[in-house]
Design an enzyme around this catalytic site. Structure first.
Site, PDB file in Angstrom:
ATOM      1  N   CYS A  65       0.814  -1.226   0.000  1.00 29.14           N
ATOM      2  CA  CYS A  65       0.000   0.000   0.000  1.00 29.14           C
ATOM      3  C   CYS A  65       0.848   1.277   0.000  1.00 29.14           C
ATOM      4  CB  CYS A  65      -0.974  -0.009   1.174  1.00 29.14           C
ATOM      5  SG  CYS A  65      -2.148  -1.369   1.059  1.00 29.14           S
ATOM      6  N   HIS A  89      -3.180   7.153   3.063  1.00 27.34           N
ATOM      7  CA  HIS A  89      -3.595   5.902   2.427  1.00 27.34           C
ATOM      8  C   HIS A  89      -4.975   5.523   2.956  1.00 27.34           C
ATOM      9  CE1 HIS A  89      -3.993   1.858   1.182  1.00 27.34           C
ATOM     10  NE2 HIS A  89      -3.705   1.335   2.361  1.00 27.34           N
ATOM     11  N   ASN A 140     -10.272   0.344   0.427  1.00 28.96           N
ATOM     12  CA  ASN A 140      -8.812   0.367   0.378  1.00 28.96           C
ATOM     13  C   ASN A 140      -8.358  -0.216  -0.959  1.00 28.96           C
ATOM     14  OD1 ASN A 140      -6.085  -0.221   0.626  1.00 28.96           O
ATOM     15  ND2 ASN A 140      -6.243  -1.042   2.707  1.00 28.96           N
TER      16      ASN A 140
HETATM   17  O1  UT7 Z   1      -3.796  -1.376   3.543  1.00 24.21           O
HETATM   18  C1  UT7 Z   1      -2.812  -1.807   4.418  1.00 24.21           C
HETATM   19  C2  UT7 Z   1      -3.099  -1.394   5.781  1.00 24.21           C
HETATM   20  N1  UT7 Z   1      -4.285  -2.019   6.282  1.00 24.21           N
HETATM   21  C3  UT7 Z   1      -4.931  -1.450   7.284  1.00 24.21           C
HETATM   22  O2  UT7 Z   1      -4.539  -0.367   7.667  1.00 24.21           O
HETATM   23  C4  UT7 Z   1      -6.056  -2.174   7.966  1.00 24.21           C
HETATM   24  C5  UT7 Z   1      -5.928  -2.000   9.437  1.00 24.21           C
HETATM   25  N2  UT7 Z   1      -6.885  -2.709  10.267  1.00 24.21           N
HETATM   26  C6  UT7 Z   1      -8.202  -2.378  10.289  1.00 24.21           C
HETATM   27  O3  UT7 Z   1      -8.666  -1.542   9.556  1.00 24.21           O
HETATM   28  C7  UT7 Z   1      -9.052  -3.033  11.345  1.00 24.21           C
HETATM   29  O4  UT7 Z   1      -8.227  -3.730  12.241  1.00 24.21           O
HETATM   30  C8  UT7 Z   1     -10.141  -4.000  10.798  1.00 24.21           C
HETATM   31  C9  UT7 Z   1     -11.209  -3.189  10.067  1.00 24.21           C
HETATM   32  C10 UT7 Z   1      -9.545  -5.036   9.876  1.00 24.21           C
HETATM   33  C11 UT7 Z   1     -10.817  -4.707  11.982  1.00 24.21           C
HETATM   34  O5  UT7 Z   1     -11.341  -3.723  12.839  1.00 24.21           O
HETATM   35  P1  UT7 Z   1     -11.035  -3.756  14.401  1.00 24.21           P
HETATM   36  O6  UT7 Z   1     -11.692  -2.582  14.960  1.00 24.21           O
HETATM   37  O7  UT7 Z   1      -9.547  -3.881  14.590  1.00 24.21           O
HETATM   38  O8  UT7 Z   1     -11.813  -5.059  14.857  1.00 24.21           O
HETATM   39  P2  UT7 Z   1     -11.255  -6.317  15.640  1.00 24.21           P
HETATM   40  O9  UT7 Z   1     -10.513  -7.213  14.710  1.00 24.21           O
HETATM   41  O10 UT7 Z   1     -10.585  -5.872  16.885  1.00 24.21           O
HETATM   42  O11 UT7 Z   1     -12.610  -7.033  16.032  1.00 24.21           O
HETATM   43  C12 UT7 Z   1     -13.569  -6.432  16.938  1.00 24.21           C
HETATM   44  C13 UT7 Z   1     -14.805  -7.299  16.949  1.00 24.21           C
HETATM   45  C14 UT7 Z   1     -14.499  -8.786  17.113  1.00 24.21           C
HETATM   46  O12 UT7 Z   1     -15.583  -9.362  17.802  1.00 24.21           O
HETATM   47  P3  UT7 Z   1     -15.514  -9.617  19.395  1.00 24.21           P
HETATM   48  O13 UT7 Z   1     -14.331 -10.514  19.603  1.00 24.21           O
HETATM   49  O14 UT7 Z   1     -15.348  -8.266  20.002  1.00 24.21           O
HETATM   50  O15 UT7 Z   1     -16.831 -10.266  19.685  1.00 24.21           O
HETATM   51  C15 UT7 Z   1     -14.474  -9.314  15.721  1.00 24.21           C
HETATM   52  O16 UT7 Z   1     -14.754 -10.691  15.641  1.00 24.21           O
HETATM   53  O17 UT7 Z   1     -15.472  -7.194  15.678  1.00 24.21           O
HETATM   54  C16 UT7 Z   1     -15.565  -8.499  15.076  1.00 24.21           C
HETATM   55  N3  UT7 Z   1     -15.359  -8.308  13.632  1.00 24.21           N
HETATM   56  C17 UT7 Z   1     -16.359  -8.106  12.757  1.00 24.21           C
HETATM   57  N4  UT7 Z   1     -17.692  -8.062  12.906  1.00 24.21           N
HETATM   58  C18 UT7 Z   1     -18.446  -7.826  11.807  1.00 24.21           C
HETATM   59  C19 UT7 Z   1     -14.181  -8.243  12.965  1.00 24.21           C
HETATM   60  N5  UT7 Z   1     -14.400  -7.992  11.660  1.00 24.21           N
HETATM   61  C20 UT7 Z   1     -15.745  -7.905  11.511  1.00 24.21           C
HETATM   62  C21 UT7 Z   1     -16.590  -7.668  10.405  1.00 24.21           C
HETATM   63  N6  UT7 Z   1     -17.923  -7.638  10.601  1.00 24.21           N
HETATM   64  N7  UT7 Z   1     -16.106  -7.473   9.150  1.00 24.21           N
END
Ligand code: UT7
Length: 347
Positions: free
Chosen positions: A113, A255, A285
């Site tokens: 990226c 980005h 993205n």
């Molecule tokens: O391009 C290169 C760089 N890439 C990035 O910069 C991406 C960086 N990361 C992110 O944008 C975020 O980490 C994500 C969008 C991928 C995930 O968001 P998050 O706020 O970090 O969520 P998390 O993984 O900490 O998950 C929080 C909760 C979890 O549930 P529990 O354990 O709290 O019950 C996940 O299972 O949200 C759940 N979850 C989802 N729920 C619905 C994770 N992804 C999803 C989803 N839909 N797509």
């Protein structure tokens, strides 16, 4: 006056298929529009349909950038991508030939990226060294070809697209001049965003790896934290080099990965809300395409206004560039049809 690389053309290409958050939820992915909007800021993204590849988007964005610059020839073609049409050869020579530029040096640049920002720095160095006078830099990616449709960590974020710029030798006070840069990498984070199978470590012909190794895999929360920290530091490094106060920046283009990351970086650095440029909500993205696409869709930034671009991606890699906003009018284009569909089938 000291010479540098100046952006004189800006082009963009988005595939026409729109995939909304509801479409993803309906397709069987365990997610919801509410979650995606709240946690990422993304409402929809574009995806290619079968038969369209990265070079088809790249060729279209490049033609648009050449039209924007009102030129038809360049001395070098750089294609920033991590989703080339084929693992071998690079896609840049094919793109150059389709643009009528056969014979011109052309290579792919893989910094995930951060690829577009890396490409700007490489182009600037080559232009300043008087190796090349006019460079076409394309950022193009088709992450739908490597994202697991059942992985809600990645499937909700990534979209497809391409953006391109023409860079020409010119004075530091020209609108669009690249002024300062900061690049970095940390291979200690190579597992944070990765596609394991298909490289020389685990050749595809051996197969047998777990599903997560056959697709792009991302440790989202770790990437989130690293991205905020590093994009903030890199933006601050460029501001210090340029001698600019954060509140004098008229356009800040991060980005487009996650709106919460972008807000955190802009807040920490002290970028004014009206200077934050982005189109994440509409396109998601788009990896190496994200910054030029956001620039091409930016509403009414003043040519010559202080601008900072900042990126973070797999590798991990990061980079920021200080420039002035280009005077070029952006041109948008539909994906180019493959030159000969027969030619693109498996031999
Ligand atoms: O391009 C290169 C760089 N890439 C990035 O910069 C991406 C960086 N990361 C992110 O944008 C975020 O980490 C994500 C969008 C991928 C995930 O968001 P998050 O706020 O970090 O969520 P998390 O993984 O900490 O998950 C929080 C909760 C979890 O549930 P529990 O354990 O709290 O019950 C996940 O299972 O949200 C759940 N979850 C989802 N729920 C619905 C994770 N992804 C999803 C989803 N839909 N797509």
């Amino acid at each position: 006056m000291e010479q540098t690389a100046v952006i004189t053309g800006l082009g963009a290409c988005l595939p026409p298929l729109v995939v909304g958050n509801e479409d993803l939820a309906r397709s069987g992915l365990d997610t919801s529009d509410e979650w995606i909007v709240a946690r990422t800021g993304i409402e929809r993204r574009r995806r290619v349909t079968p038969g369209t590849a990265t070079s088809d988007l790249g060729v279209a964005a490049a033609r648009a950038a050449l039209a924007s610059a009102a030129v038809s020839e360049v001395d070098l073609v750089l294609l920033a991508t991590t989703t080339p049409d084929r693992l071998c050869p690079a896609s840049a020579p094919r793109v150059a030939t389709r643009l009528g530029l056969a014979g011109v040096p052309a290579f792919d640049l893989a910094a995930v990226c951060s690829g577009f920002v890396y490409g700007l720095v490489v182009a600037r160095a080559l232009i300043r060294a008087e190796a090349y006078a006019r460079v076409l830099l394309i950022g193009a990616d088709t992450y739908s070809s490597i994202v697991d449709p059942l992985d809600r960590n990645t499937a909700v974020i990534f979209g497809d697209g391409a953006g391109a710029v023409v860079l020409e030798r010119g004075p530091m006070d020209a609108a669009g001049a690249i002024l300062d840069a900061d690049l970095g990498s940390d291979g200690g984070g190579h597992d944070l965003i990765t596609l394991v199978e298909g490289g020389s470590r685990y050749p595809a012909r051996l197969g047998g790896t777990a599903r997560q190794h056959r697709y792009l895999h991302m440790k989202g929360t770790d990437v989130f934290r690293y991205a905020v920290r590093q994009m903030t530091a890199s933006t601050q490094a460029v501001l210090a080099r340029a001698g600019w106060r954060a509140d004098s920046v008229e356009a800040f283009v991060g980005h487009q990965a996650n709106q919460r990351i972008l807000n955190a970086v802009a807040d920490r650095v002290g970028i004014a809300p009206q200077s934050r440029i982005g189109n994440l909500r509409e396109v998601g993205n788009t990896a190496a395409a994200s910054i030029p696409l956001a620039m091409a869709e930016a509403p009414g930034v003043r040519p010559g206004g202080r601008t900072v671009l900042t990126a973070f991606g797999g590798g991990v890699t990061w980079g920021s560039v200080g420039l002035t906003w280009p005077a070029a009018m952006p041109v948008h284009s539909e994906p180019a049809p493959p030159p000969d569909p027969q030619d693109e089938r498996l031999p």
